[in-house]
Write an enzyme that holds these catalytic residues in place. Sequence first.
Site, short mmCIF file in Angstrom:
data_model
loop_
_atom_site.label_atom_id
_atom_site.label_comp_id
_atom_site.label_asym_id
_atom_site.label_seq_id
_atom_site.Cartn_x
_atom_site.Cartn_y
_atom_site.Cartn_z
N ARG A 98 41.41 23.86 32.70
CA ARG A 98 41.61 23.28 34.05
C ARG A 98 42.29 21.94 33.84
O ARG A 98 41.75 21.06 33.17
CB ARG A 98 40.28 23.11 34.78
CG ARG A 98 40.39 22.19 35.97
CD ARG A 98 39.17 22.19 36.84
NE ARG A 98 39.05 23.43 37.57
CZ ARG A 98 38.23 23.59 38.62
NH1 ARG A 98 37.48 22.60 39.04
NH2 ARG A 98 38.16 24.75 39.25
N HIS B 285 45.40 28.43 41.46
CA HIS B 285 43.98 28.62 41.09
C HIS B 285 43.72 30.13 41.12
O HIS B 285 43.02 30.64 42.00
CB HIS B 285 43.10 27.87 42.09
CG HIS B 285 41.67 27.70 41.68
ND1 HIS B 285 41.19 28.11 40.45
CD2 HIS B 285 40.61 27.16 42.34
CE1 HIS B 285 39.90 27.83 40.37
NE2 HIS B 285 39.52 27.26 41.50
N GLN C 254 40.07 31.86 41.34
CA GLN C 254 39.41 31.71 42.63
C GLN C 254 39.92 32.74 43.64
O GLN C 254 39.13 33.38 44.33
CB GLN C 254 39.64 30.29 43.18
CG GLN C 254 39.01 30.07 44.53
CD GLN C 254 37.49 30.08 44.47
OE1 GLN C 254 36.91 29.31 43.72
NE2 GLN C 254 36.84 30.93 45.26
N ASP D 92 40.70 24.96 52.68
CA ASP D 92 40.35 24.19 51.49
C ASP D 92 40.41 22.70 51.87
O ASP D 92 40.89 22.36 52.95
CB ASP D 92 41.36 24.52 50.37
CG ASP D 92 40.99 23.93 49.01
OD1 ASP D 92 39.85 23.45 48.85
OD2 ASP D 92 41.84 23.93 48.11
N CYS E 169 36.90 27.96 49.00
CA CYS E 169 36.63 28.01 47.55
C CYS E 169 35.52 27.05 47.13
O CYS E 169 34.91 27.23 46.08
CB CYS E 169 37.91 27.73 46.77
SG CYS E 169 38.60 26.10 47.05
N ARG F 39 32.98 34.57 41.61
CA ARG F 39 33.68 33.93 40.49
C ARG F 39 33.13 34.45 39.16
O ARG F 39 33.86 34.71 38.21
CB ARG F 39 33.49 32.39 40.54
CG ARG F 39 34.17 31.69 41.70
CD ARG F 39 35.67 31.73 41.58
NE ARG F 39 36.17 31.14 40.36
CZ ARG F 39 36.38 29.84 40.15
NH1 ARG F 39 36.14 28.99 41.12
NH2 ARG F 39 36.85 29.39 39.00
N1 NVA Z 1 42.42 22.48 46.03
C1 NVA Z 1 41.20 22.06 45.39
C2 NVA Z 1 40.45 23.25 44.88
C3 NVA Z 1 39.14 22.91 44.22
C4 NVA Z 1 38.45 24.10 43.65
C5 NVA Z 1 41.52 21.09 44.27
O1 NVA Z 1 42.49 21.34 43.54
O2 NVA Z 1 40.82 20.09 44.14
N1 CP Z 2 36.07 26.53 43.53
C1 CP Z 2 36.04 25.92 42.34
O1 CP Z 2 36.89 26.11 41.49
O2 CP Z 2 34.97 25.10 42.17
P1 CP Z 2 34.73 24.05 41.01
O3 CP Z 2 35.75 22.95 41.20
O4 CP Z 2 33.33 23.57 41.20
O5 CP Z 2 34.93 24.73 39.69
#
Ligand code: NVA
Ligand code: CP
Length: 311
Positions: A109, A136, A139, A226, A266, A294
């Site tokens: 990530r 992502h 997800q 989101d 998500c 997930r």
């Molecule tokens: N769009 C959000 C998703 C978090 C799971 C982010 O990138 O922070």
């Molecule tokens: N939805 C998701 O990816 O959650 P986290 O940021 O907690 O991993």
Amino acid sequence: MPRKSAKERTHRDLLQIPDLSARELEKLFTLAESMRNGKYRKKPLAGKSLAMIFMKSSTRTRVSFEVGAWQLGGHALFLSPRDVQLGRGEPIADTARVLSRYVDGIMIRTFAHSEVEELAEYASVPVINGLTDLVHPCQVLADLLTVRQHLGGYKGKRFAWIGDGNNMANSWINAAYVLGFELTLACPEGYDPNAEILERARSKAKVRVVRDPMEAAKDANVINTDVWASMGQEKEQAIREKAFRGYRVDSALMKRAKRDAIFLHCLPAHRGEEVSAEVIDGPQSRVWDEAENRLHIQKAIMAVLMGGERL
Ligand code: NVA
Ligand code: CP
């Protein structure tokens, strides 16, 4: 150091949803469902390890990958930038080559999508994208599994995305591209999804970007949103709150959708910003099943990419 050609590759990565075909996705969902219902008893990761690199925070991704690897007989290592030399500037290519000598798969990530591509280029083990600024994939695959669980499938369903044209929106567009469903995104001007991803999807699926959330929600089977400021955009919070005013998923918006429409997010969510508490905590919300999925979809992904399970 010359990069590896596709021919030299002996494994597959999951960097974006189009890395899998529609047929493979169907089989992946079936495999994940056999894991969810307890019928899958194999331990394809026995003796295997997954390195998990987190350059951003995580609750769901971290826990579901770690627990999932363990349930499949394997083991996962949590690597944060505070602990590994990558955080002190060791090149991604070197990290990829070194980790590949120890582990059987790498989940990452991070911020720039190009970093995940570079990691995959130099790793000789499968790389799984656990979120970048661009996409992502894990997800949205979990989200589609949730749609199958609650609406019986995604074929012929109408999907609405309300809010930022961010990594989640881009992955939904990628899913529409591979699976061919109808997707309407309502994004404020200046916050559109990635233009290339959108253009590619339009060659295969009915994907539209509109400005009015009510228009996107009309007759939708699935309403999805989101946060307004993603990880790394914290400083833009105030300006985004202004830009996204009117893009909250509330009960008035849900009423525009089909009667049996479901709401997905998500998580983490900001009640009172992108979604009202009555929607996310209400009867149409499926966010807890979505979070649970997930685990199942990522177990299926690891079983296929690292454990020799075939699609
Ligand atoms: N769009 C959000 C998703 C978090 C799971 C982010 O990138 O922070
Ligand atoms: N939805 C998701 O990816 O959650 P986290 O940021 O907690 O991993």
